[in-house]
Scaffold this motif. Structure first.
Motif, short mmCIF file in Angstrom:
data_model
loop_
_atom_site.label_atom_id
_atom_site.label_comp_id
_atom_site.label_asym_id
_atom_site.label_seq_id
_atom_site.Cartn_x
_atom_site.Cartn_y
_atom_site.Cartn_z
N TYR A 52 -15.93 -7.35 -11.90
CA TYR A 52 -16.00 -7.82 -10.52
C TYR A 52 -15.50 -6.78 -9.52
N ARG A 53 -15.14 -5.58 -9.99
CA ARG A 53 -14.50 -4.61 -9.10
C ARG A 53 -15.39 -4.23 -7.92
N VAL A 54 -16.66 -3.92 -8.17
CA VAL A 54 -17.53 -3.45 -7.09
C VAL A 54 -17.75 -4.55 -6.06
N GLU A 55 -18.07 -5.76 -6.50
CA GLU A 55 -18.34 -6.81 -5.53
C GLU A 55 -17.08 -7.21 -4.76
N LEU A 56 -15.93 -7.19 -5.42
CA LEU A 56 -14.68 -7.49 -4.71
C LEU A 56 -14.33 -6.38 -3.71
N THR A 57 -14.61 -5.13 -4.07
CA THR A 57 -14.37 -4.03 -3.14
C THR A 57 -15.27 -4.17 -1.92
N GLY A 58 -16.53 -4.56 -2.15
CA GLY A 58 -17.45 -4.79 -1.04
C GLY A 58 -16.96 -5.91 -0.14
N TYR A 59 -16.46 -6.97 -0.73
CA TYR A 59 -15.93 -8.09 0.04
C TYR A 59 -14.73 -7.65 0.88
N CYS A 60 -13.79 -6.95 0.26
CA CYS A 60 -12.60 -6.50 0.97
C CYS A 60 -12.95 -5.46 2.04
N TYR A 61 -13.96 -4.62 1.77
CA TYR A 61 -14.38 -3.65 2.78
C TYR A 61 -14.93 -4.36 4.01
N ARG A 62 -15.76 -5.36 3.82
CA ARG A 62 -16.29 -6.10 4.97
C ARG A 62 -15.16 -6.78 5.74
N LEU A 113 -11.92 -5.76 5.88
CA LEU A 113 -10.91 -4.86 6.40
C LEU A 113 -11.47 -3.66 7.16
N GLY A 114 -12.72 -3.29 6.91
CA GLY A 114 -13.32 -2.17 7.62
C GLY A 114 -12.82 -0.81 7.18
N SER A 115 -12.14 -0.75 6.05
CA SER A 115 -11.60 0.52 5.54
C SER A 115 -11.88 0.63 4.06
N SER A 116 -12.49 1.73 3.65
CA SER A 116 -12.79 1.92 2.23
C SER A 116 -11.51 2.06 1.41
N PHE A 117 -10.51 2.74 1.95
CA PHE A 117 -9.27 2.93 1.21
C PHE A 117 -8.45 1.64 1.17
N ASP A 118 -8.39 0.93 2.30
CA ASP A 118 -7.69 -0.35 2.31
C ASP A 118 -8.35 -1.35 1.36
N ALA A 119 -9.68 -1.30 1.29
CA ALA A 119 -10.40 -2.21 0.40
C ALA A 119 -10.03 -1.96 -1.06
N GLU A 120 -9.99 -0.69 -1.46
CA GLU A 120 -9.62 -0.38 -2.84
C GLU A 120 -8.18 -0.78 -3.12
N ASP A 121 -7.29 -0.57 -2.15
CA ASP A 121 -5.90 -0.99 -2.32
C ASP A 121 -5.81 -2.51 -2.44
N VAL A 175 -8.11 -4.56 -3.61
CA VAL A 175 -8.60 -4.97 -4.93
C VAL A 175 -7.53 -4.69 -5.99
N GLN A 176 -6.88 -3.55 -5.88
CA GLN A 176 -5.81 -3.24 -6.84
C GLN A 176 -4.70 -4.26 -6.75
N ASP A 177 -4.33 -4.65 -5.52
CA ASP A 177 -3.30 -5.68 -5.33
C ASP A 177 -3.77 -7.01 -5.90
N TYR A 201 -5.78 -7.45 -8.43
CA TYR A 201 -5.70 -7.39 -9.89
C TYR A 201 -4.25 -7.48 -10.37
N ILE A 202 -3.35 -6.87 -9.64
CA ILE A 202 -1.92 -6.98 -10.01
C ILE A 202 -1.47 -8.43 -9.92
N ARG A 203 -1.85 -9.11 -8.84
CA ARG A 203 -1.48 -10.52 -8.68
C ARG A 203 -2.14 -11.37 -9.77
N ALA A 204 -3.39 -11.03 -10.12
CA ALA A 204 -4.08 -11.79 -11.16
C ALA A 204 -3.36 -11.66 -12.49
N TRP A 205 -2.96 -10.46 -12.84
CA TRP A 205 -2.24 -10.25 -14.08
C TRP A 205 -0.93 -11.03 -14.09
N ARG A 206 -0.21 -10.97 -12.98
CA ARG A 206 1.11 -11.61 -12.92
C ARG A 206 1.02 -13.14 -12.99
N SER A 207 -0.08 -13.69 -12.48
CA SER A 207 -0.18 -15.15 -12.41
C SER A 207 -1.22 -15.72 -13.37
#
Length: 332
Positions: free
Chosen positions: A18-28, A30-38, A40-42, A44-50
């Protein structure tokens, strides 16, 4: 294997689907490619923890979108909002143009297609996906309140049902429908300028881009301006300057922008649209060095937008563009 049957050892592989589609969602969002990747990483970290609390009452995909939405809403509640120069200032004229630089967090950012556009065999789905990451559309989204933005993306772009969005946002279907109606009204009033997707190119688009590349590398500004719509716009983040119309764009290239003479262009794509990595002649006289990521907006056979993103230290590695062009590239 159903994503409901995913066990922790398999979670990384499941999340990666789901990484690509989630990155696309977060990009739309947030309007930032780097913020979107961050984001998605956050996510996944939350998903692992919970993950132990995930009871399978929804699909893994829906659960991840819920987490990603909360991550984005937290960031947007902190006041983050991306813009284009045209959102911030009036157009200037070349003769009196002032280069005023604004911080990186100001700007709507370009994004490589491969980071945000999942592969699909359905041409209609791909066309919609590309349409929804165009600079003009993502810029318009930034004018929506955060939850309206999420509702519009989930309903209009990702085709979620109203009850699914209501469950994700912990609200009612009536509230979702109301938010969608208000978001549509806001976008309708923003007069988003049309532009055409770049991949695959049709014959007319390919010819236009060949003509642009040839004119720009020859620095034939008269020929280049014939390829522009009469009210085409030139912008250059991180500067808030923007110019409109043949006369000012041509004058800029022949005066303040004359250092671009002798440039070389490497084709790429960004935001579903044609783009070029621009390299200006090196000060040493040998080879060419990065200058801008040019993103072209095209409509009805003409270029309506020239977006030159100048922070090449950020953009060229992200787009896989060479650090410089040497003699070997010159021959090619």
């Amino acid at each position: 294997m159903s994503d409901l049957a995913t066990t922790p050892p398999d979670l990384d592989a499941a999340l990666d689907r789901y990484r690509v589609e989630l990155t696309g969602y977060c990009y739309r969002m947030l309007g930032s490619s780097f913020d979107a990747e961050d984001a998605v990483q956050d996510t996944y970290i939350r998903a692992w923890r919970s993950y132990e609390k995930f009871e399978g009452r929804s699909s893994l995909r829906s659960w991840l979108y819920r987490i990603a939405t909360n991550v984005c809403l937290d960031l947007l509640n902190a006041g983050n909002k991306r813009a284009r120069p045209m959102d911030l200032t009036a157009p200037q004229h070349q003769a009196s143009a002032v280069l005023n630089e604004r911080p990186e967090v100001t700007w709507l950012e370009p994004v490589p297609d491969g980071r945000v556009l999942p592969q699909t065999a359905d041409p209609a789905e791909m066309a919609l996906a590309k349409e929804s990451v165009r600079l003009a559309f993502v810029a318009a989204l930034q004018h929506l309140p955060a939850k309206q933005r999420a509702v519009l993306i989930l309903r209009e772009v990702l085709a979620w049902k109203a009850d699914e969005v209501a469950q994700l946002l912990d609200t009612t279907v009536a509230s979702v429908n109301s938010a969608l109606q208000r978001a549509r009204a806001t976008l309708a009033g923003s007069r988003i300028r049309e532009s055409e997707a770049a991949d695959p190119l049709d014959a007319d688009q390919a010819k236009l881009l060949e003509q642009y590349l040839s004119a720009f590398e020859a620095y034939d500004i008269s020929r280049l301006t014939t390829l522009l719509h009469e009210d085409a716009v030139l912008s250059m983040p991180p500067f808030d300057l923007w110019l409109q119309g043949h006369e000012d764009i041509a004058a800029w290239h022949l005066n303040q922008g004359i250092g671009c003479k002798g440039s070389r262009l490497i084709p790429t794509t960004a935001n579903g649209m044609p783009a070029f990595g621009q390299y200006r002649p090196a000060a040493s006289g040998k080879g060419h060095t990065p200058w801008a990521l040019q993103l072209l907006e095209v409509s009805d056979g003409k270029i309506v937008g020239l977006n030159a993103f100048l922070d090449t230290a950020r953009w060229f590695p992200l787009f896989g563009l060479p650090e410089q062009l040497d003699e070997a590239h010159e021959v090619q």
